[in-house]
Write a protein that holds these residues in place. Structure first.
Motif, short mmCIF file in Angstrom:
data_model
loop_
_atom_site.label_atom_id
_atom_site.label_comp_id
_atom_site.label_asym_id
_atom_site.label_seq_id
_atom_site.Cartn_x
_atom_site.Cartn_y
_atom_site.Cartn_z
N HIS A 92 0.84 -1.21 0.00
CA HIS A 92 0.00 0.00 0.00
C HIS A 92 0.87 1.25 0.00
O HIS A 92 0.55 2.25 -0.68
CB HIS A 92 -0.92 0.01 1.22
N SER A 93 1.97 1.21 0.74
CA SER A 93 2.86 2.36 0.79
C SER A 93 3.49 2.64 -0.57
O SER A 93 3.59 3.79 -1.00
CB SER A 93 3.95 2.13 1.84
N ASP B 84 -0.76 4.86 -1.05
CA ASP B 84 -1.95 4.91 -0.22
C ASP B 84 -1.52 4.87 1.25
O ASP B 84 -1.57 3.84 1.91
CB ASP B 84 -2.86 3.71 -0.55
N ARG B 85 -1.08 6.02 1.75
CA ARG B 85 -0.50 6.06 3.09
C ARG B 85 -1.51 5.70 4.16
O ARG B 85 -1.18 5.01 5.14
CB ARG B 85 0.08 7.44 3.36
N GLU B 86 -2.75 6.18 4.02
CA GLU B 86 -3.76 5.90 5.04
C GLU B 86 -3.99 4.40 5.19
O GLU B 86 -4.01 3.86 6.30
CB GLU B 86 -5.06 6.60 4.68
N ARG B 87 -4.14 3.72 4.05
CA ARG B 87 -4.36 2.28 4.10
C ARG B 87 -3.11 1.54 4.58
O ARG B 87 -3.20 0.55 5.31
CB ARG B 87 -4.78 1.77 2.72
N LEU C 271 -0.87 2.63 6.73
CA LEU C 271 -0.74 2.79 8.18
C LEU C 271 -1.78 1.95 8.93
O LEU C 271 -1.47 1.35 9.97
CB LEU C 271 -0.87 4.25 8.57
N SER C 272 -3.00 1.89 8.43
CA SER C 272 -4.03 1.11 9.12
C SER C 272 -3.71 -0.39 9.07
O SER C 272 -3.91 -1.11 10.06
CB SER C 272 -5.42 1.38 8.51
N ARG D 108 6.73 2.44 10.75
CA ARG D 108 5.69 3.46 10.98
C ARG D 108 6.31 4.82 11.26
O ARG D 108 5.83 5.85 10.75
CB ARG D 108 4.81 3.03 12.16
N THR E 209 5.69 8.23 9.14
CA THR E 209 4.99 9.35 9.76
C THR E 209 5.94 10.46 10.21
O THR E 209 5.49 11.54 10.61
CB THR E 209 4.17 8.88 10.98
#
Length: 335
Positions: A287-288, A292-295, A297-298, A323, A327
């Motif tokens: 994902h990174s 798609d950073r939000e996905r 990280l989740s 992480r 971030t």
């Protein structure tokens, strides 16, 4: 007994259980103490496989009581080692370490190289999962020395796998390949299919680290053939995860996701928590790469939750560092 041990080593679990229980019936009836003790050890290992930990603990204490009563110090030490194994599978690592250290003390006092090897390997596994790779390497090398003294090539094959994994984690890829190759040679010659599949699958990691993708694919193909033969779902899940890593590094993110979906499906179907967490961590990286950073990280947080639950300090630390990199924050210390 030989048939039961062979079945256990080759992954034929039901046959191993039936064999050990048959030995227990005959040994109890005839008062054959050594055979009884050996069959009890085998039954404890199969109970661990079945995740019947409470029963496994009771049987291990029974084994220790019988062994102590007949003055068999070696069998009593092996019971302590098995109590450590039960605690390990329950993720009670401090308790597990206590049992292993007691077993090792008994082994040193008796000069029992076989038990020294078992306890050292198990202490190495604990050091590995809690994050001290050099300590793990030290225990594994001591285990190799003990297994060479006893001529136990089955134990050698297993510990060469562990040494290879530690070296791969430390990015010592050439050394890792040497250890895996040595283990593969022994496991193939001895016909230890489950260990052979694991070694061939794990060999992919240092090969991937050296960008030897074709060689990594070949060893994964060989591992999958054996893993399917013995129906080892954990190895099949890890094979998919390694194939995903190759696809990601070759910029085929759709294929990478396809492999990870398969790894997650296998892990979820067979309650393989560690493989589930590993696959989630790998998915977060995909994902990174896609931006798609939000996905990312989740998904990373999902993986971290499982690793923390398992007490896997090293993997927890690794993902917390990832992480922090994503971030821009500092990774917390792991207790």
């Amino acid at each position: 007994m030989r048939e039961a041990v062979s079945a256990e080593q080759s992954g034929r679990h039901d046959q191993a259980v039936a064999g050990y229980e048959a030995v227990l019936r005959v040994a109890a009836g005839e008062g054959a103490i050594q055979e009884l003790l050996e069959a009890l050890r085998g039954r404890i290992r199969t109970l661990n496989h079945e995740e019947e930990f409470e029963v496994a603990t009771e049987v291990a204490h029974l084994l220790h009581t019988i062994a102590t009563g007949v003055g068999d110090t070696g069998a009593a030490g092996r019971a302590l080692n098995l109590l450590g194994a039960v605690s390990y599978f329950e993720h009670h690592y401090d308790e597990s370490r206590k049992w292993y250290e007691e077993a090792l003390k008994t082994a040193y006092e008796k000069g029992d190289s076989a038990l020294i090897g078992m306890a050292c390997q198990n202490l190495g596994i604990l050091a590995n999962i809690t994050g001290d790779l050099r300590e793990a390497q030290r225990w594994y090398l001591e285990c190799i020395a003990a297994s060479v003294r006893t001529g136990d090539q089955i134990a050698q094959a297993q510990v060469y796998n562990n040494l290879g994994m530690v070296c791969a984690d430390m990015r010592e890829h050439n050394q890792a390949v040497l250890y895996f190759d040595r283990g593969i040679e022994i496991a193939a010659r001895m016909g230890i299919d489950t260990t052979l599949a694991k070694l061939r699958a794990n060999l992919a990691e240092p090969l991937i680290g050296m960008d030897r993708f074709d060689a990594a694919e070949r060893t994964l193909d060989e591992a999958e053939t054996v893993a399917r033969r013995v129906d080892d779902h954990e190895i099949l899940a890890s094979i998919r995860r390694f194939r995903s890593a190759i696809a990601r590094l070759q910029d085929d993110l759709d294929l990478a996701c396809e492999h990870l979906d398969a790894a997650l499906e296998i892990a979820e179907a067979h309650d393989l928590e560690l493989e589930h967490a590993e696959a989630l961590g790998a998915y977060a990286r995909v994902h990174s790469v896609r931006g798609d950073r939000e996905r990312a990280l989740s998904t990373l947080e999902e993986a971290l939750e499982v690793f923390r639950k398992l007490g896997a300090a090293r993997e927890t630390r690794r993902l917390e560092e990832v992480r922090a990199e994503w971030t821009g924050s500092a990774a917390p210390e792991v207790e």
